[in-house]
Design an enzyme around this catalytic site. Structure first.
Site: not given
Ligand code: S3P
Length: 472
Positions: A138, A210, A358, A385
């Site tokens: 991504g 983000s 994460d 994700k």
């Protein structure tokens, strides 16, 4: 967290202790981890200790940004300890297709992962002759789109099955506002087709916190006539801003807003990529599982927008000390020593969720072993994700016999639970594969993880390293 000048005792349990060199074949009979002949199924046996020194590979977030900015810089950049993650290979492959020549120099005698040399093309890249394949990454698709939006040609980007399900409207909206023409498949999913050109500056307020979106818009801002501002709802990692400055661009940061003026030229740099704190998290959690464990991780990224993990781990009872603090190209680096003691539960919510996004899979996977359990809130981003990480964690924990409450935007996992080995799935997600390999170390009996080779997306040598630290 204690910060001191020197780690008193640096244990160097060598990489050769159990399995020979790092590249050794994991299909051989090992003590704790064994790969089945299919090369993708791992069997993890319980351990009673995690001990040793692990050299964590270069940070993935920084490696992506360095490679992209080096491609549009003038001159030859050199990056030591550049990540060997499959995701970063996707970025290198894409910039290669855009006319950027790069090469990897592997020096196996050295401690780090080798050096990448990138010959910058300057701000105008070459039109690609083929589709840009972003693989599972991504970061590659979202951040590279910012640069492609400013190029006078059309490019197409695609990804693997997982990436093809991930939302891209979050970058399509600002890039379209800046003047690029972008189309996607239904619902704003990849593949993307970007028709770039001269851009207009914007003041953008993303709806989601983000860093990929922020970097994407700031990179596009390099090609806009005037000042582009990204004002984020919550502070996210600032590697984009730091890397832009390292390459000679001026980027201002006030409050939650980052500003860049277009037309700035980037100059090649030489840099050492710090060890990835998100990869280090697996070993820190392995240490937390067993009182008396001790793990040393030299040269780890300590950027304050990432290091909240250490505060939370300390709050949960892990003893952490950090030494040898240094700065490399604006990024803070230090050596971590962690000792397992008590392992308490906590609540992760709001800004902490964004800062730990994460690391939540591994924190959640080991949460049943805490005293008090873990509650994760405000984490609906985890559902988009590489896999739906809330569902994946809940499914695997249940298979291991844990009680877990799955919520639309989080999880509640009671503490004080005993897990048993089970047959698990990585859901094709690197962080799920690694999180459950760690959880399996304290389960009763063997755990089989299908699709464990997904770990290579961020950490190709993960299982070898875990084998070296697991012990009785
Ligand atoms: C990243 C930002 C985060 C993170 C990803 C890497 C980056 O994604 O989950 O692994 O390098 O900017 P989002 O920007 O989607 O939050």
């Amino acid at each position: 967290m204690e910060v001191r000048g020197q780690i008193a005792e640096v244990r160097t349990l060598t990489f050769t202790s159990a399995i020979g060199p790092l590249t050794s074949d994991l299909s051989q009979n090992l003590r704790y981890i064994k790969f089945m002949p299919d090369g993708s199924t791992a069997v993890v046996r319980p351990a009673r200790m995690a001990r040793g020194l692990v050299r964590i590979p270069g940070d993935k977030s920084i490696s992506h940004r360095y490679a992209m900015l080096a491609a549009i810089a003038e001159g030859t950049s050199r990056f030591h300890n550049f990540s060997e993650a499959r995701d970063c290979a996707s970025t290198l492959d894409c910039v290669g297709k855009l006319g950027c020549v790069w090469k990897r120099e592997q020096d196996k005698d050295k401690d780090d992962e080798g050096t990448i040399e990138v010959h910058g093309v300057g701000p105008r890249l070459n039109a690609p002759a083929e589709i840009l394949d972003c693989g599972n990454s991504g970061s590659t698709m979202r951040m590279l789109s910012g640069i492609l939006a400013g190029q006078p040609f059309t490019s197409e980007l695609r990804g693997d099955e997982s990436l093809s399900r991930r939302p891209m409207a979050r970058i399509m909206t600002p890039l379209s506002e800046m003047g690029a023409r972008i189309s996607s498949s239904e619902g704003g999913r990849p593949p993307l087709r970007i028709h770039g050109g001269p851009l207009k500056p914007i003041h953008y307020r993303p709806g989601v916190a983000s860093a990929q979106v922020k970097s994407c818009v700031l990179f596009a801002g390099l090609f806009a006539a005037g000042e582009t501002v990204v004002e984020e709802p919550m502070r996210t990692r600032d590697h984009g801003e730091i890397a832009l400055r390292a390459f000679g661009a001026e980027v201002e940061r006030t409050g939650n807003a980052s500003r860049i003026v277009g037309g700035q030229r980037l100059r090649a740099i030489e840099a050492h990529v710090p060890g990835d704190l998100s990869s280090a998290a697996f070993f820190l959690c392995a240490a937390a599982l067993f009182a008396g464990s001790q793990i040393t991780l030299p040269g780890i990224l300590m950027n304050p927008t990432r290091a909240r993990l250490l505060d939370i781990l300390v709050q949960m009872g892990l003893k952490i000390s950090v030494a040898h603090l240094e700065e490399h190209q604006g990024e803070l680096v230090g050596s971590i020593e962690a000792r397992g003691a008590k392992w308490r539960g906590t609540v992760i919510a709001g800004a902490d969720t964004a800062a730990l996004i994460d690391e939540i899979p591994v924190l959640a996977a080991v949460a049943p072993y805490t005293e008090g359990g873990l509650e994760v809130r405000d984490a609906k981003e985890l559902r988009v994700k590489e896999s739906d990480r809330i569902a994946a964690v809940a499914a695997n924990l249940r298979k291991m016999g844990a009680e877990v409450e799955e919520r639309p935007d989080g999880l509640r996992i009671p503490g004080g639970q005993h897990l048993h080995g089970a047959e698990l799935d990585s859901f094709g997600d690197h962080r799920i594969a690694m999180a459950f390999a760690v959880a399996a170390l304290r389960a009763e009996g063997e755990t089989t993880i299908h699709g464990a080779d997904a770990a290579g997306v961020s950490y190709p040598a993960f299982f070898q390293e875990l084998e070296t630290v697991a012990g009785r």
